[in-house]
Design an enzyme around this catalytic site. Structure first.
Site, short mmCIF file in Angstrom:
data_model
loop_
_atom_site.label_atom_id
_atom_site.label_comp_id
_atom_site.label_asym_id
_atom_site.label_seq_id
_atom_site.Cartn_x
_atom_site.Cartn_y
_atom_site.Cartn_z
N CYS A 79 21.53 -20.68 108.03
CA CYS A 79 21.57 -20.91 109.47
C CYS A 79 21.10 -19.69 110.26
CB CYS A 79 22.97 -21.32 109.87
SG CYS A 79 23.35 -22.91 109.14
N GLY A 102 11.90 -2.90 84.76
CA GLY A 102 12.67 -4.08 85.15
C GLY A 102 11.74 -5.21 85.57
N GLU A 129 12.29 2.67 81.66
CA GLU A 129 13.29 1.84 82.35
C GLU A 129 12.61 0.76 83.19
OE1 GLU A 129 16.31 5.64 83.18
OE2 GLU A 129 15.15 4.81 84.82
C1 LIG Z 1 15.28 0.03 89.78
C2 LIG Z 1 15.10 1.12 88.81
C3 LIG Z 1 14.30 0.91 87.69
C4 LIG Z 1 13.46 -0.33 87.48
O1 LIG Z 1 12.41 -0.45 88.39
P1 LIG Z 1 11.35 -1.63 88.21
O2 LIG Z 1 10.46 -1.49 89.41
O3 LIG Z 1 12.11 -2.91 88.23
O4 LIG Z 1 10.63 -1.41 86.94
C5 LIG Z 1 14.26 1.91 86.74
N1 LIG Z 1 14.96 3.07 86.88
C6 LIG Z 1 15.73 3.29 87.95
C7 LIG Z 1 16.48 4.57 88.05
C8 LIG Z 1 15.82 2.35 88.95
O5 LIG Z 1 16.57 2.58 90.03
#
Ligand SMILES: *Cc1c(COP(=O)(O)O)cnc(C)c1O
Length: 467
Positions: free
Chosen positions: A384, A311, A309
């Site tokens: 601001c 990101g 997972e």
């Molecule tokens: C935010 C999150 C990710 C992604 O994390 P990155 O640091 O962006 O790779 C993956 N799994 C879960 C459950 C998350 O909350």
């Protein structure tokens, strides 16, 4: 990449055969593409007096990062091992980004009804979506189970809720439990999810928790996955790998107790940190795979299907904010450049500047890199409050009105996570590609928010509601 099509069943995809010619894990061309894009944004009128702020996404860079991720795991995994790389939608919740990553072979990890709707709008097949979130309502769970989206339960009460829902309706959703390995914090507390008291998952080292978990799996044959995510940015690789090792050991323990391979898939989360100090990609996806191989060799044996997972590591370095300097002034001896990019686009940097430093790259009004003697300057945003600074006392060539300020590495959790302070509208996001002859092509990925929608979204249709 090889696995861009939806699987016919609920299983993740088979890993493609190891690529003979591994994709490079750095993007040495990214700085050159950025310079070309800034210049072209001026020449093509994307940034101007009338449009002093825009966001850009380097599509070749995103593709390259996706390829390094899928390639690194494909090379390490036993041939034929099912793997799903689910992009953490919260990092860049834009439908065209999800489509681009889907074309590169990725699915989606979602953590809210809005993120699920985005993944669906991008055409991601339900069997390539994973739902995580610590506070799913019964309705959200019902929708996920009806669609066949994978679900990771966060806590005991959610598991009891799932007992009822799973008993009532047949579902193809693979279901797992998120554990907190309690392996400790990284350098940023707010993003460390594996501390002793983190709000996420079932804490593995709490008294009795492990025994309870094993029993919970034996009592529920439909629990087939285990999930962990040890944190984002600031968690070192060995610590992430240690969390995955705990996950693997628990799966082995459950399967031994069950006398069968009940847990068939491990979801190891994301969390690869990103280097915000230069254009170098470090650590790389390949280095993360190496750390995992060292800490958890069995993970790659093919016994378990894998879900990841990631990101930030897929999009952060491929987004930039470009803004015009509107005015400059000197206050208390400190030169200040007033721009249109601030807390609305780099919220974490503004509120926690020590944890989230960003580079500032200065360009002339014509879009050429600015050179000149460095002078300590503040780069201020439009909001601001005094703290709305993207950088304080940063040594840069002295900026003048009309110059451009580029803020690289903002393609995850920055402009894609707009903050509505001061009713500042969301700027346009354009993707760009560079042809072999260095022509830059822009495509509008998200239109700028018209100012007229701001009153609409702020109760303009019910003006007398409080009279
Ligand atoms: C935010 C999150 C990710 C992604 O994390 P990155 O640091 O962006 O790779 C993956 N799994 C879960 C459950 C998350 O909350």
């Amino acid at each position: 990449m090889a696995h861009a099509h939806a699987a016919p069943d609920s299983a993740p995809h088979s890993a493609p055969d190891p690529a003979p010619d591994p994709a490079p894990d750095t993007v040495p061309d990214s700085a050159r593409r950025r310079d070309l894009a800034v210049r072209a944004a001026v020449e093509q009128g994307l940034i101007s007096e009338h449009t002093p702020l825009l966001c850009l996404l380097d599509t070749a860079g995103i593709r390259a990062s996706a390829a390094t991720l899928t390639g690194a795991f494909a090379r390490a995994l036993a041939p034929g091992t099912p793997v799903l790389h689910a992009f953490a939608v919260k990092a860049a919740p834009l439908v065209p980004v999800l489509r681009l990553l889907a074309e590169a072979g990725l699915g989606c990890e979602v953590a809210s009804p809005g993120e699920l709707a985005l993944a669906r709008a991008a055409g991601i097949a339900p069997e390539r979506i994973v739902l995580d979130s610590p506070a799913k309502t019964a309705a959200e769970l019902r929708e996920a189970l009806a669609l066949g989206v994978a679900v990771n339960a966060d806590n005991r009460q959610e598991l009891e809720r799932l007992d009822t829902l799973v008993a009532r309706a047949a579902t193809t959703s693979p279901i797992g439990v998120r554990i907190n390995p309690q392996t400790g914090a990284g350098s940023i507390d707010a993003l460390s999810t594996a501390t002793a008291t983190s709000k996420f998952g079932i804490a593995l080292r709490d008294p009795g928790a492990r025994e309870w978990l094993v029993r919970a799996y034996l009592d529920r044959p439909w629990l087939t996955r285990l999930h962990t995510h040890s944190g984002s940015q600031g968690v070192p690789l060995p610590l992430i790998a240690e969390g995955v090792r705990e996950l693997y050991a628990l799966a082995e323990e459950i399967n031994t107790a069950a006398g069968r391979r009940q847990v068939d898939t491990l979801d190891i989360g994301g969390g690869l940190p990103v280097n915000f100090a230069s254009d170098t990609v470090t650590p790389t996806h390949a280095e993360y795979v190496d750390a995992l191989r060292e800490a958890v060799p069995g993970l790659f044996s093919g016994t378990y299907g894998l879900v990841t997972e990631f990101g930030r590591s897929l999009t952060a370095k491929h987004g930039l904010v470009l803004t015009r300097v509107e005015y400059t002034k000197t206050t208390g001896g400190r030169p200040i450049a007033l721009t249109h990019a601030g807390v609305q686009l780099a919220t974490r940097t503004v509120y926690a500047p020590a944890a989230w430093p960003l580079r500032i790259l200065p360009y002339s009004a014509q879009g050429t890199p600015l050179t000149g003697r460095p002078v300590a300057q503040d780069i201020a945003g439009p909001a601001c409050f005094a703290g709305d600074l993207l950088a304080a006392a940063r040594a840069l060539p002295l900026l003048a009105p009309g110059d451009l300020v580029c803020v690289p590495d903002t393609g995850a959790y920055a402009f894609t996570a707009h903050y509505g302070y001061n009713s500042l509208p969301r700027p346009a996001v354009h993707g760009f590609t560079v042809t072999p002859s260095d022509t830059v092509r822009f495509t509008l990925a998200r239109a700028a928010q018209p100012v007229s929608t701001i009153p609409e979204e702020a109760g303009a249709s019910t003006p007398d509601a409080l009279l």
